[in-house]
Design a protein around this motif. Structure first.
Motif, mmCIF file in Angstrom:
data_model
loop_
_atom_site.group_PDB
_atom_site.id
_atom_site.type_symbol
_atom_site.label_atom_id
_atom_site.label_comp_id
_atom_site.label_asym_id
_atom_site.label_seq_id
_atom_site.Cartn_x
_atom_site.Cartn_y
_atom_site.Cartn_z
ATOM 1 N N GLY A 263 0.799 -1.226 0.000
ATOM 2 C CA GLY A 263 0.000 0.000 0.000
ATOM 3 C C GLY A 263 0.826 1.267 0.000
ATOM 4 N N VAL A 264 1.442 1.576 -1.118
ATOM 5 C CA VAL A 264 2.247 2.795 -1.251
ATOM 6 C C VAL A 264 1.349 3.938 -1.720
ATOM 7 C CG1 VAL A 264 4.169 3.892 -2.448
ATOM 8 C CG2 VAL A 264 4.325 1.489 -1.769
ATOM 9 N N ALA A 265 1.328 5.014 -0.960
ATOM 10 C CA ALA A 265 0.541 6.189 -1.326
ATOM 11 C C ALA A 265 1.473 7.360 -1.630
ATOM 12 C CB ALA A 265 -0.408 6.555 -0.196
ATOM 13 N N PHE A 266 0.900 8.416 -2.187
ATOM 14 C CA PHE A 266 1.538 9.713 -2.410
ATOM 15 C C PHE A 266 2.481 9.776 -3.614
ATOM 16 C CE2 PHE A 266 0.626 9.885 2.222
ATOM 17 C CZ PHE A 266 -0.283 10.922 2.187
ATOM 18 N N VAL A 267 2.941 8.633 -4.151
ATOM 19 C CA VAL A 267 3.758 8.700 -5.372
ATOM 20 C C VAL A 267 2.923 9.291 -6.501
ATOM 21 C CG1 VAL A 267 4.971 7.348 -7.130
ATOM 22 C CG2 VAL A 267 5.276 6.800 -4.716
ATOM 23 N N GLY A 268 1.674 8.828 -6.610
ATOM 24 C CA GLY A 268 0.784 9.330 -7.644
ATOM 25 C C GLY A 268 0.318 10.751 -7.408
ATOM 26 N N LEU A 269 0.553 11.274 -6.213
ATOM 27 C CA LEU A 269 0.222 12.670 -5.918
ATOM 28 C C LEU A 269 1.386 13.589 -6.277
ATOM 29 C CD1 LEU A 269 -1.713 14.755 -4.467
ATOM 30 C CD2 LEU A 269 -0.315 14.338 -2.434
ATOM 31 N N MET A 270 2.585 13.219 -5.823
ATOM 32 C CA MET A 270 3.741 14.120 -5.951
ATOM 33 C C MET A 270 4.333 14.142 -7.352
ATOM 34 S SD MET A 270 5.777 13.695 -2.328
ATOM 35 C CE MET A 270 5.926 11.915 -2.439
ATOM 36 N N ALA A 271 4.520 12.964 -7.959
ATOM 37 C CA ALA A 271 5.209 12.913 -9.251
ATOM 38 C C ALA A 271 4.504 13.766 -10.328
ATOM 39 C CB ALA A 271 5.351 11.462 -9.713
ATOM 40 N N PRO A 272 3.174 13.678 -10.491
ATOM 41 C CA PRO A 272 2.527 14.527 -11.502
ATOM 42 C C PRO A 272 2.665 16.014 -11.216
ATOM 43 C CG PRO A 272 1.091 12.707 -10.881
ATOM 44 C CD PRO A 272 2.217 12.713 -9.905
ATOM 45 N N HIS A 273 2.604 16.396 -9.934
ATOM 46 C CA HIS A 273 2.736 17.810 -9.593
ATOM 47 C C HIS A 273 4.120 18.341 -9.940
ATOM 48 C CE1 HIS A 273 -0.943 19.140 -7.522
ATOM 49 N NE2 HIS A 273 -1.098 17.861 -7.235
ATOM 50 N N ILE A 274 5.139 17.580 -9.594
ATOM 51 C CA ILE A 274 6.506 18.008 -9.899
ATOM 52 C C ILE A 274 6.716 18.073 -11.413
ATOM 53 C CG2 ILE A 274 8.947 17.450 -9.630
ATOM 54 C CD1 ILE A 274 8.174 16.004 -7.017
ATOM 55 N N ALA A 275 6.218 17.052 -12.128
ATOM 56 C CA ALA A 275 6.361 17.023 -13.582
ATOM 57 C C ALA A 275 5.646 18.208 -14.224
ATOM 58 C CB ALA A 275 5.811 15.707 -14.135
ATOM 59 N N ARG A 276 4.459 18.509 -13.739
ATOM 60 C CA ARG A 276 3.693 19.625 -14.310
ATOM 61 C C ARG A 276 4.409 20.953 -14.094
ATOM 62 N NH1 ARG A 276 -0.562 18.629 -11.656
ATOM 63 N NH2 ARG A 276 -1.407 17.027 -13.008
ATOM 64 N N SER A 277 5.045 21.107 -12.929
ATOM 65 C CA SER A 277 5.779 22.350 -12.657
ATOM 66 C C SER A 277 7.033 22.465 -13.524
ATOM 67 C CB SER A 277 6.153 22.410 -11.173
ATOM 68 O OG SER A 277 7.112 21.425 -10.843
ATOM 69 N N LEU A 278 7.570 21.321 -13.969
ATOM 70 C CA LEU A 278 8.787 21.340 -14.774
ATOM 71 C C LEU A 278 8.507 21.566 -16.257
ATOM 72 C CD1 LEU A 278 10.787 18.334 -13.207
ATOM 73 C CD2 LEU A 278 11.336 20.764 -13.012
ATOM 74 N N VAL A 279 7.464 20.911 -16.797
ATOM 75 C CA VAL A 279 7.261 20.935 -18.257
ATOM 76 C C VAL A 279 5.882 21.431 -18.675
ATOM 77 C CG1 VAL A 279 8.933 19.087 -18.594
ATOM 78 C CG2 VAL A 279 6.512 18.509 -18.330
ATOM 79 N N GLY A 280 5.039 21.788 -17.728
ATOM 80 C CA GLY A 280 3.726 22.273 -18.095
ATOM 81 C C GLY A 280 2.677 21.171 -18.170
ATOM 82 N N PRO A 281 1.433 21.515 -18.507
ATOM 83 C CA PRO A 281 0.321 20.569 -18.406
ATOM 84 C C PRO A 281 0.047 19.706 -19.633
ATOM 85 C CG PRO A 281 -0.523 22.752 -18.904
ATOM 86 C CD PRO A 281 0.970 22.880 -18.805
ATOM 87 N N ARG A 282 0.770 19.891 -20.732
ATOM 88 C CA ARG A 282 0.503 19.089 -21.932
ATOM 89 C C ARG A 282 0.912 17.641 -21.679
ATOM 90 N NH1 ARG A 282 2.049 22.604 -27.319
ATOM 91 N NH2 ARG A 282 0.975 24.527 -26.734
ATOM 92 N N HIS A 283 -0.053 16.738 -21.788
ATOM 93 C CA HIS A 283 0.194 15.357 -21.383
ATOM 94 C C HIS A 283 1.235 14.640 -22.241
ATOM 95 C CE1 HIS A 283 -3.467 16.032 -19.030
ATOM 96 N NE2 HIS A 283 -3.129 14.970 -18.335
ATOM 97 N N GLN A 284 1.376 15.007 -23.502
ATOM 98 C CA GLN A 284 2.360 14.318 -24.332
ATOM 99 C C GLN A 284 3.788 14.588 -23.860
ATOM 100 O OE1 GLN A 284 0.132 16.607 -25.283
ATOM 101 N NE2 GLN A 284 0.805 17.749 -27.103
ATOM 102 N N PHE A 285 4.007 15.697 -23.144
ATOM 103 C CA PHE A 285 5.308 15.978 -22.539
ATOM 104 C C PHE A 285 5.318 15.661 -21.043
ATOM 105 C CE2 PHE A 285 4.925 18.850 -26.179
ATOM 106 C CZ PHE A 285 6.096 18.535 -26.871
ATOM 107 N N PHE A 286 4.202 15.880 -20.438
ATOM 108 C CA PHE A 286 4.070 15.761 -18.991
ATOM 109 C C PHE A 286 4.087 14.304 -18.507
ATOM 110 C CE2 PHE A 286 0.179 15.178 -16.226
ATOM 111 C CZ PHE A 286 0.801 15.361 -15.004
#
Length: 336
Positions: A263-286
């Motif tokens: 039961g690992v939590a928070f990976v799915g919370l943090m990784a998308p947020h950090i990625a979005r801050s780095l490359v923006g919200p476009r899913h093909q890059f994000f």
């Protein structure tokens, strides 16, 4: 419009993450209760290592690291999809109860339908998916309001309630079981990377080979699903069909991931947020950045956890939670 400056920056971000991932992998191999020194890694990979080095590398370290990387990728992708489709920055498969649903199914199966290890590891992902899917459907039903659709705040609260209830149910189920079975489920609940075997990798790899390309293929649809429902329908997208397909993929890849990590939590919370801050919200890059960050985050947590207290260490799920819980509170307080 994608500028040359953006493409160059994106490449450097990818190189930076891959470098960090490689460094963490080498560090993880070279330290710990059983380890292979850095100068012996290449010779061992080429077949020139000692029996001890080959055993540690090929039978312990590499299988565990590959499982951890795959699980981190899966949990991060699942979180990215859930956040995009529900338009809720707090969505995560661990927080909203999907992981706990998979855990209950695994607990029931493990306690009441014992199989030999060889068959068990291959059925485990399917069992986890079944439990996660039932839980996701229940959460969806309780969060849905007629004429208003899914309510993001209600989805989070419902998911947290299901997560707590299902975790409690797992404890009740194991309370009267023998010590060996209790130990396995307790390790699962704590988010302990319990699989050190290549057979586990073989059991989950087909799921990833199917789901990861599908999710990446749907990146353009995910961009559209992030718009308002009226706009999405107006440009000709089958909203319910596309939403259902990507949510099924999110539930499946999260369930398969936690079936081998617990039961690992928070990976799915943090990784998308950090990625979005780095490359923006476009899913093909994000999404590719999210995958790399998710794998790196969970691998780092496992490397830290197993070296803090030798020989058993601290479960990776606890290490991630120590980082993720404050981050979740920060996001919660930031939301209007």
């Amino acid at each position: 419009m994608i500028t040359n400056a953006y493409k160059k920056r994106y490449k450097w971000i990818v190189v930076g993450i891959l470098t960090g991932l490689l460094a963490t992998t080498l560090l993880g191999i070279s330290i710990g209760y059983s380890s292979v020194s850095i100068d012996r890694i290449i010779p061992t990979l080429l077949g020139n290592g000692s029996f001890k080095d080959e055993f540690v590398l090929f039978s312990i370290r590499l299988p565990r690291m590959m499982i951890t990387l795959l699980a981190g990728v899966g949990l991060a992708l699942s979180g990215a999809i859930l956040q995009g489709v529900t338009k809720n920055d707090l969505a995560d498969p661990g927080i909203i109860g999907i992981n706990a649903g998979a855990g209950v199914a695994i607990t029931l199966f493990y306690l009441f339908y014992p199989l030999d290890t060889g068959i068990f590891v291959f059925i485990l992902p399917l069992v986890a998916f079944s439990g996660a899917m039932v839980t996701a459907l229940l959460i969806y039903a309780f969060s849905y309001e007629r004429n208003r659709g899914i309510q993001p705040a209600k989805l989070i609260l419902t998911g947290v309630g299901f997560s707590m209830a299902l975790s409690g149910l797992m404890i009740v189920l194991i309370s009267s079981s023998d010590s060996q079975k209790v130990d396995f489920i307790a390790r699962w609940l704590a988010g302990n990377i319990w699989g050190y075997d290549w057979s586990l990798i073989l059991s989950i790899l087909p799921w990833f080979l199917l789901l990861v390309p599908f999710i990446l293929y749907k990146s353009h649809q995910l961009n559209v699903l992030g718009l308002s429902e009226d706009v999405t329908i107006g440009i000709g997208v089958s909203l319910q069909k596309q939403r259902t397909l990507v949510l099924l993929a999110a539930v499946a890849i999260a369930a398969v991931s936690v079936s081998v990590t617990g039961g690992v939590a928070f990976v799915g919370l943090m990784a998308p947020h950090i990625a979005r801050s780095l490359v923006g919200p476009r899913h093909q890059f994000f999404l590719p950045i999210t995958m790399l960050l998710g794998g790196w985050l969970l691998l780092t947590a496992d490397t830290i956890g197993r070296n803090v207290l030798e020989p058993d260490g601290i479960p990776a799920g606890i290490v991630v939670s120590l980082i993720g819980a404050p981050y979740f509170i920060y996001l919660l307080m930031r939301k209007p």
